[in-house]
Design a protein around this motif. Structure first.
Motif, PDB file in Angstrom:
ATOM      1  N   VAL A   8       0.865  -1.177   0.000  1.00  0.00           N
ATOM      2  CA  VAL A   8       0.000   0.000   0.000  1.00  0.00           C
ATOM      3  C   VAL A   8       0.902   1.227   0.000  1.00  0.00           C
ATOM      4  N   VAL A   9       0.700   2.095  -1.005  1.00  0.00           N
ATOM      5  CA  VAL A   9       1.592   3.230  -1.230  1.00  0.00           C
ATOM      6  C   VAL A   9       0.795   4.523  -1.366  1.00  0.00           C
ATOM      7  N   ASP A  10       1.380   5.613  -0.860  1.00  0.00           N
ATOM      8  CA  ASP A  10       0.882   6.962  -1.139  1.00  0.00           C
ATOM      9  C   ASP A  10       1.909   7.590  -2.077  1.00  0.00           C
ATOM     10  N   PRO A  11       1.671   7.537  -3.400  1.00  0.00           N
ATOM     11  CA  PRO A  11       2.669   8.037  -4.344  1.00  0.00           C
ATOM     12  C   PRO A  11       2.876   9.547  -4.271  1.00  0.00           C
ATOM     13  N   GLU A  12       1.874  10.279  -3.842  1.00  0.00           N
ATOM     14  CA  GLU A  12       2.020  11.727  -3.695  1.00  0.00           C
ATOM     15  C   GLU A  12       3.088  12.070  -2.661  1.00  0.00           C
ATOM     16  N   ARG A  18       2.244  -0.102   3.826  1.00  0.00           N
ATOM     17  CA  ARG A  18       2.321  -1.527   4.162  1.00  0.00           C
ATOM     18  C   ARG A  18       3.201  -2.198   3.126  1.00  0.00           C
ATOM     19  N   ARG A  19       4.219  -2.887   3.586  1.00  0.00           N
ATOM     20  CA  ARG A  19       5.152  -3.559   2.692  1.00  0.00           C
ATOM     21  C   ARG A  19       4.608  -4.922   2.283  1.00  0.00           C
ATOM     22  N   GLY A  20       4.539  -5.135   0.991  1.00  0.00           N
ATOM     23  CA  GLY A  20       4.086  -6.409   0.461  1.00  0.00           C
ATOM     24  C   GLY A  20       5.169  -7.030  -0.402  1.00  0.00           C
ATOM     25  N   ALA A  21       4.759  -7.932  -1.263  1.00  0.00           N
ATOM     26  CA  ALA A  21       5.695  -8.697  -2.082  1.00  0.00           C
ATOM     27  C   ALA A  21       6.517  -7.805  -3.013  1.00  0.00           C
ATOM     28  N   MET A  22       5.954  -6.729  -3.499  1.00  0.00           N
ATOM     29  CA  MET A  22       6.644  -5.869  -4.461  1.00  0.00           C
ATOM     30  C   MET A  22       7.221  -4.613  -3.819  1.00  0.00           C
ATOM     31  N   ALA A  23       7.304  -4.546  -2.516  1.00  0.00           N
ATOM     32  CA  ALA A  23       7.724  -3.328  -1.818  1.00  0.00           C
ATOM     33  C   ALA A  23       9.111  -2.862  -2.253  1.00  0.00           C
ATOM     34  N   GLY A  24      10.034  -3.760  -2.444  1.00  0.00           N
ATOM     35  CA  GLY A  24      11.384  -3.372  -2.859  1.00  0.00           C
ATOM     36  C   GLY A  24      11.399  -2.677  -4.207  1.00  0.00           C
TER      37      GLY A  24
END
Length: 37
Positions: A8-12, A18-24
């Motif tokens: 879960v990302v806030d791109p702004e 929340r770090r998930g499988a693609m967080a890196g």
């Protein structure tokens, strides 16, 4: 991705909530985003 939590990302703000499988990969993208024209 099957069986993995979502990132879960806030791109702004460039914040990962929340770090998930693609967080890196997402973190790398946030550090060096594509250039907007």
């Amino acid at each position: 991705t099957p069986g993995a939590e979502s990132t879960v990302v806030d791109p702004e703000r460039g914040t990962i909530h929340r770090r998930g499988a693609m967080a890196g990969a997402i973190e790398a993208w946030l550090d060096d985003p594509p250039v907007r024209r």
